[in-house]
Design a protein around this motif. Structure first.
Motif: not given
Length: 198
Positions: A79-86, A108-126
């Motif tokens: 969240a803090l990283y996305v705020l910094w980008l914003a 920037d693109g790689a860090v956005l994914l690594v720090l995106n917890p929503k992605a981890y939830v979706i991947i685990a669910l998948m």
């Protein structure tokens, strides 16, 4: 496996194409810098997607279960990283002189994914839905699911970036550019708050 792949694509479609931090990030960058400028960040994001997804499929999820505080820290950092980008995007073009706005980079693109917890939830669910736990060798199914997931996201983000690029053409004047940067910076900040509260 063809039936599983088709079901996986149907499952992923609304998740990939609905507005989210990743889609909004690429739409905002394309609106500011054009579609071509989003390619490095898109490549970084999706290379990281493939690596992280494969790692989760091969057992990383068990490690996350053992350390829930890691997930909470990741969520806050993301969240803090996305705020910094914003903040960077909202200020781009608003200051005259030596300060130069720049498009998001591969990193920037790689860090956005690594720090995106929503992605981890979706991947685990998948994986919980589409990976057969009874299979003796999970490597090839994991790699197939990982590849389908990554390519589907790449297509979705590219569609959002194309849409953002088209919007950006409407704001070619300095004043219009500043308003567009502020608009998309605000949208990204809202996405960061969404990450924190979700």
């Amino acid at each position: 496996m063809l039936q599983t792949t088709a079901a996986l694509i149907v499952f992923l479609f609304p998740l990939a194409y609905s507005p989210g931090p990743g889609n909004l990030f690429f739409a905002a960058n394309a609106a500011r810098f054009g579609f071509a400028a989003t390619v490095p960040a898109n490549a970084g994001y999706h290379l990281a997607t493939w690596v992280v997804t494969a790692a989760i499929g091969l057992g990383f999820v068990a490690a996350m279960d053992q350390a829930p505080q890691l997930f909470a820290a990741l969520k806050t950092a993301g969240a803090l990283y996305v705020l910094w980008l914003a903040w960077k995007l909202a200020r781009a073009g608003a200051v005259e002189g030596t300060q130069q706005a720049r498009a998001a980079s591969f990193t920037d693109g790689a860090v956005l994914l690594v720090l995106n917890p929503k992605a981890y939830v979706i991947i685990a669910l998948m994986f919980s839905q589409f990976l057969d736990q009874e299979e003796t060798s999970r490597i090839w199914p994991v790699l197939l699911i990982t590849s389908v997931f990554t390519l589907n996201n790449l297509l979705a983000f590219s569609v959002w970036a194309l849409a953002g690029g088209s919007i950006g053409k409407l704001f070619q004047t300095p004043g219009g550019s500043r308003r567009l940067n502020l608009l998309f910076g605000t949208v990204l900040a809202a996405a960061a708050v969404w990450i924190l509260l979700s």
